[in-house]
Design a protein around this motif. Sequence first.
Motif: not given
Length: 503
Positions: A424-430
Motif C-alpha cells: 500500500r506504500f508503493i506507487d505505480a512506478d514501484g
Amino acid sequence: MAENVLSVEIFGLSRLNFQTLLVLCIAFLLSFLVFKRPRNLPPYPEGWWPVFGHLLALGRAPHLKFTEWRRQYGDVFTVRFGLNDVVVLNGYTVVKDALVSRSEMFASRPPIYVFDFITAFGKGVATAKWGHGFRQKKKFSTSVLKTLGMTVGKNSVEDKIQEEAMCMCEKIAEYRGKPFDVEEVVRTTVANVICSMIFGNRFDYGDERFRELSEAMVGTLVSITSAQLISIFPFLRFFPYVNKPYNDTIAHNEKILKFIREEITRHRRDFDRENPRDFLDFCLIEVDRHDKVDNLTEENVMYFAQELLFGGIDTTTNTLRWGLLYMILNPDVQKKVQSELDAVVGETLPTLSHRAQLPYTEATVMEVQRLRAVIPLGLPHATTQQVKVAGFDIPAGTQVLMNLHSLHVDPVYWPDPDRFDPGRFIDADGRVSSKMDSFMPFSGGRRVCPGEQLGKMELFLLFSSLLQNFTFKLPEGAPPLSTEGILAITLMPHAFKLCAIPR
C-alpha cells in the motif's frame, strides 16, 4: 426544662436538615463540576461516571476506544478525565489541521502531575510549555543532534548505526537458531546509538550498568501508566497502596537521573571546551556561556538527556520488535524483503544510499509503523489560545489528544486497514510514495518528534540488517503471537520468543 427540650428538638431537626443539606450541597457541587463546561464544547460520549469521568470506560487501550467512539460521535469529542475536559481529535483532516496547519495554537503541554514531576515540571524540552524558553531549548538541542550526525549525508551517524547492526547480528548468531527473546539485544543496540551521541560511549551486551538503566526505563514507563489516577487526582499520592505506582515511578526515574548525573560529573572532569565530543559536552559549554539558551543549567541538561533516552530507545526498540513479530506472522512478506535485499545489497552492509533501491523493504517498515504506531496518542497537547475546531469552541489551556491510531486505520485511506500489506506504500512506478496522507508515526508540527530523522535511519538500517542475515520463525510448539500489545506510554508487544535462522 421546656427550653432544653425545645433545644433538643430543634437540634435534632437541625442535625437532620444539616446532614441532608450537606449531602445535597456535595451532590450539587459534584454535578456542577461534572456538568460545568464551556458552551459549544465537543460532545461527551456515553459512559462517564461522576468524579471518574470516562476513565472506567477507556480500558487498557484508550486509542482503540477513541477510534470506536469516532464512528459514533465524529472526529472531535470531549472525554472527562476526573473533573477535567480533554478534547480528542481523530482522523487525518482535523489532526493535520491542528498539528500542522495551526500548529502554534496546539503547541503547549497540559499539566499532568506524575509526568510533570519526573521531568521537573518542564525543565527539559518534551514537557515544556509553549513559549520563548521552549523554542530556544528545542532549537539548541536539535542543532546539537544534527551536528552529532542526526541527519542524512555528510557527517551522518550512519556509520555508528551500521557498526551496532553488525554487533547485533553477531550477538543474535550466538543463539544458533534456538528460541530466545530478542528484546534485550535490540534494546542494547538501539541504546548504543543514542548513548554514543549523548554520552560518547556504548555498552557491551550484558553490561550490568546498562541492564540497570534499561530496567529503570521500562519500569518508569510501565509504572507511570499505572499511576495515571494520581495524575488526575494528585492528592492520592499521599494514600498508601493507591500511591504505589507513583512511588515506583519516582524510584525508577531516580535511577535514570542518577546515571545521568554521574555522566555529567564525568564530562565536567575531562571535557575539552574547544573539542566537544558528544551532546553533554555541547550542553555543558552552553551552560557556561549562555550564548543560545537563556539561563541554561546542568539540571536542564540532565532532563534533556533523560528525554533523549526515553524518546530514542523505547520507541525504536518496540517498532523493531513489532517488525519481527509481523515478519513471523507474514513469511511471504519476509521472503520478499529478503529477496530484494539479496538482489540489491548482496553480502555488503545495507546503507542509506540503498534505500531508493529497496522500496519494498522501506515500505515494510512503514507498514509496521502504520499498523502499530508505538505512541498511538502522541504526547498530550494543550491549546495556547481559544480555537475553533470542526465548528466547536475549545478554550485556551485545554488538553488535546491526537489519536494518531485513528489516522492509520482509517478505511478511507487504508482499505482493509487491519491487513498487513507493505504494497500500500508503493506507487505505480514501484517507488515508495513520496507523500502519504493519514500517516504520521512521528506526529507533526511544532511538537514533531525531534529524533524523527535518527529514528528513520535506525529503523531502515537495523531492520534491513536483521532480514539480510536471518529468517525469523516462531519456535515449534510456541503459543500463537498476539498483536494486541501493551500500552505503557509506548505500545509494546507482549513478550515473545523467536528463532533467528542464519541465512
